[in-house]
Motif scaffolding. Structure first.
Motif, PDB file in Angstrom:
ATOM      1  N   GLY A 122      31.083  99.460  26.122  1.00 47.60           N
ATOM      2  CA  GLY A 122      31.893  99.860  27.277  1.00 47.60           C
ATOM      3  C   GLY A 122      31.757  99.043  28.540  1.00 47.60           C
ATOM      4  N   GLY A 130      34.871  97.496  30.032  1.00 47.01           N
ATOM      5  CA  GLY A 130      36.089  98.314  30.129  1.00 47.01           C
ATOM      6  C   GLY A 130      36.678  98.604  28.752  1.00 47.01           C
ATOM      7  N   LYS A 131      36.264  97.834  27.758  1.00 47.36           N
ATOM      8  CA  LYS A 131      36.593  98.131  26.354  1.00 47.36           C
ATOM      9  C   LYS A 131      35.278  98.489  25.679  1.00 47.36           C
ATOM     10  CE  LYS A 131      40.976  96.561  25.928  1.00 47.36           C
ATOM     11  NZ  LYS A 131      42.091  97.460  25.603  1.00 47.36           N
ATOM     12  N   LEU A 132      35.351  99.266  24.605  1.00 45.85           N
ATOM     13  CA  LEU A 132      34.103  99.622  23.924  1.00 45.85           C
ATOM     14  C   LEU A 132      33.378  98.341  23.489  1.00 45.85           C
ATOM     15  CD1 LEU A 132      32.451 102.069  23.178  1.00 45.85           C
ATOM     16  CD2 LEU A 132      33.621 102.153  20.978  1.00 45.85           C
ATOM     17  N   GLY A 190      34.149 109.868  25.493  1.00 42.64           N
ATOM     18  CA  GLY A 190      35.138 109.078  26.222  1.00 42.64           C
ATOM     19  C   GLY A 190      35.028 109.027  27.740  1.00 42.64           C
ATOM     20  N   TRP A 202      33.002 107.554  29.556  1.00 42.87           N
ATOM     21  CA  TRP A 202      32.624 106.220  30.025  1.00 42.87           C
ATOM     22  C   TRP A 202      33.829 105.419  30.514  1.00 42.87           C
ATOM     23  CZ3 TRP A 202      34.654 101.822  27.817  1.00 42.87           C
ATOM     24  CH2 TRP A 202      35.285 101.981  26.591  1.00 42.87           C
ATOM     25  N   LYS A 203      35.015 105.646  29.878  1.00 39.28           N
ATOM     26  CA  LYS A 203      36.200 104.842  30.246  1.00 39.28           C
ATOM     27  C   LYS A 203      36.550 105.063  31.708  1.00 39.28           C
ATOM     28  CE  LYS A 203      38.213 105.201  25.722  1.00 39.28           C
ATOM     29  NZ  LYS A 203      39.089 106.042  24.946  1.00 39.28           N
ATOM     30  N   GLN A 204      36.580 106.343  32.074  1.00 40.19           N
ATOM     31  CA  GLN A 204      36.903 106.706  33.459  1.00 40.19           C
ATOM     32  C   GLN A 204      35.805 106.202  34.405  1.00 40.19           C
ATOM     33  OE1 GLN A 204      37.542 110.903  33.388  1.00 40.19           O
ATOM     34  NE2 GLN A 204      37.322 111.004  35.630  1.00 40.19           N
ATOM     35  N   ARG A 232      36.102 102.445  34.779  1.00 42.51           N
ATOM     36  CA  ARG A 232      37.307 102.138  35.566  1.00 42.51           C
ATOM     37  C   ARG A 232      37.063 102.389  37.063  1.00 42.51           C
ATOM     38  NH1 ARG A 232      41.165 105.634  33.371  1.00 42.51           N
ATOM     39  NH2 ARG A 232      40.680 104.944  31.274  1.00 42.51           N
ATOM     40  N   GLY A 257      35.370  95.395  34.477  1.00 37.45           N
ATOM     41  CA  GLY A 257      34.714  96.637  34.086  1.00 37.45           C
ATOM     42  C   GLY A 257      33.600  96.963  35.058  1.00 37.45           C
ATOM     43  N   TYR A 315      26.781 103.616  34.125  1.00 39.28           N
ATOM     44  CA  TYR A 315      28.167 104.103  34.269  1.00 39.28           C
ATOM     45  C   TYR A 315      28.258 105.374  35.121  1.00 39.28           C
ATOM     46  CZ  TYR A 315      28.810 101.131  30.088  1.00 39.28           C
ATOM     47  OH  TYR A 315      28.808 100.104  29.184  1.00 39.28           O
TER      48      TYR A 315
END
Ligand SMILES: Cc1ncc(COP(=O)(O)O)c(C=O)c1O
Length: 429
Positions: free
Chosen positions: A252, A255-257, A330, A332-334, A337, A363, A403
């Motif tokens: 992550g 920004g992508k896994l 999920g 982590w994405k937020q 970002r 990221g 994160y």
């Protein structure tokens, strides 16, 4: 007590990239929780490093701790030769779930550097099994893949430890560093040097190896996703395995896994480590295709020749499984970002400072490239006095926070960096 311990430490314990005779100062840590590291003096500092890209969910994480505690009552370790166990099997299932379908076979090991050794050995054994003589690796300038001898052979030949060990490390092939950055408009000319090398040397190249998108401690450049896409295409044309080193970027951070997902490609051999256990224990893995693993296994000596003592350590596997289950939720994405947005909105305000050559963000990674090398001892002390843990190298001040970090703490770090870059004392002019 603290003074005595620090004295003992400086006399008897060797720290990374340091002298035992004239060591850099060391800060005595008594505990860590969330994004805070508590020093023996009681002072709390905010972590901007995630302990070298690993502690992505912060320290002393309740669920990760629980996973370890639960596992320790069953067994801490058994050898992996002849035995298997639930933590390893569960982790494999989770990894196969989040990786491209083509990557099917998992080999566990202990550290990032060792996983690179193993990936390179896999490529060599693959060609040996096919009875084709190929023993060179092609990579790009300014890469970094670890400190062991074979890994060093694919690190940058000038800006790394190559020079010190040049007479013992194998000689490999290097293409120019990609020039087009992640955000710029793609130009196919960027791939020319790599393509030329491939045309000229494909008959001796056992594999291509590189970090995806983000070149880490080589010099923290972010290259274009089309570059990696083209590398994949060229490897396909010449039928040469592609090793992707996701040790720093995986799980992550960009920004992508996995950073290779920016290019929509699948490697033939993948190395993961660092954040695999959420920074709790050392564990890495090499994951490859059925084709490569079967060719190795169906030809003399009918097995892959590697087997570390602590391979598949149950504690490390159990905590890594929990880490992946947290990531699969999920959030982590937020989080990543939000960090990226905060960096973009606040760091770029500094970009015209005469000390700064370039600022890059991707990221949860921010890079402030300066014109001069830092004086690590002085700038580190300044950062600690300002309540933040940032450890620059060469002319690079960078942030890779956990994160879970809140904007308030990011602000504190950026303010500290703003002050630091004003001060000539912190740079070697
Ligand atoms: C891209 C990359 N590869 C390999 C390594 C080596 O990993 P380790 O320090 O776990 O041996 C690192 C470490 O920083 C890295 O960033």
């Amino acid at each position: 007590m603290n003074k005595n311990n620090l004295y003992f430490n400086s006399k008897y314990i060797w720290h990374p990239y340091d002298s035992i005779v004239k060591p850099l100062p060391c800060y005595f840590v008594s505990s860590a929780k969330g994004v805070h590291i508590t020093l023996q003096s009681g002072v709390q500092i905010i972590d901007g490093m995630s302990s070298w890209w690993s502690a992505i969910h912060g320290y002393n994480h309740k669920k990760l701790n629980q996973a370890l505690k639960k596992q320790i009552d069953h067994m801490s370790h058994v050898m992996f030769g002849g035995f298997t166990h639930k933590p390893a099997i569960s982790l494999c299932k989770r990894l196969l779930n989040i990786l491209p379908k083509k990557l099917k076979r998992i080999f566990f090991c202990d550290s990032g550097s060792v996983s690179i050794e193993i990936a390179m050995k896999m490529a060599l054994q693959y060609w040996k099994a096919l009875k084709i003589k190929k023993n060179k690796f092609l990579t790009i300038r300014n890469g970094y893949h670890g400190d062991t001898l074979f890994a060093m052979s694919v690190c940058d030949p000038v800006n790394s430890m190559h020079n010190l060990y040049h007479n013992v490390i194998p000689k490999n092939l290097f293409s120019k560093q990609p020039q087009i950055s992640f955000q710029e408009k793609w130009n196919i000319c960027d791939i020319k040097s790599f393509n030329d090398n491939m045309m000229k040397f494909h008959h001796i190249i056992a594999a291509v190896i590189l970090e995806p998108i983000v070149q880490g401690i080589g010099n923290m450049q972010f290259y274009h996703s089309e570059y990696l896409k083209n590398i994949r295409l060229i490897c396909n044309i010449y039928n040469i395995p592609l090793i992707i080193d996701e040790i720093a970027t995986g799980f992550g951070r960009t920004g992508k896994l996995f950073a290779f997902q920016y290019s929509n490609i699948t490697p033939d051999i993948l190395c993961i480590g660092k954040a695999l256990t959420g920074g709790m224990l050392t564990l890495s893995a090499v994951i490859t295709t059925q084709k490569i693993s079967d060719i190795i296994s169906n030809n003399y000596p009918y097995k892959f020749m590697h087997g570390p003592t602590f391979m598949g350590n149950p504690l490390a596997c159990a905590v890594a499984s929990k880490n992946i289950s947290i990531l699969q939720k999920g959030l982590w994405k937020q989080q990543v970002r939000c960090i990226e947005k905060y960096f973009i909105n606040n760091l770029f305000l500094m970009k015209n400072h005469p000390r700064i050559k370039e600022i890059r963000v991707l990221g949860a990674i921010a890079v402030i490239e300066c014109y001069h090398f830092v004086n690590l001892k002085l700038i580190q002390k300044f950062f600690v006095n300002h309540g933040v843990w940032i450890r620059p190298f060469k002319n690079i001040i960078y942030l890779t926070p956990p994160y879970i970090i809140k904007k308030y703490y990011l602000k504190k770090m950026i303010i500290a960096i703003k002050y630091a870059i004003q001060n000539n004392r912190f740079f070697i002019l």
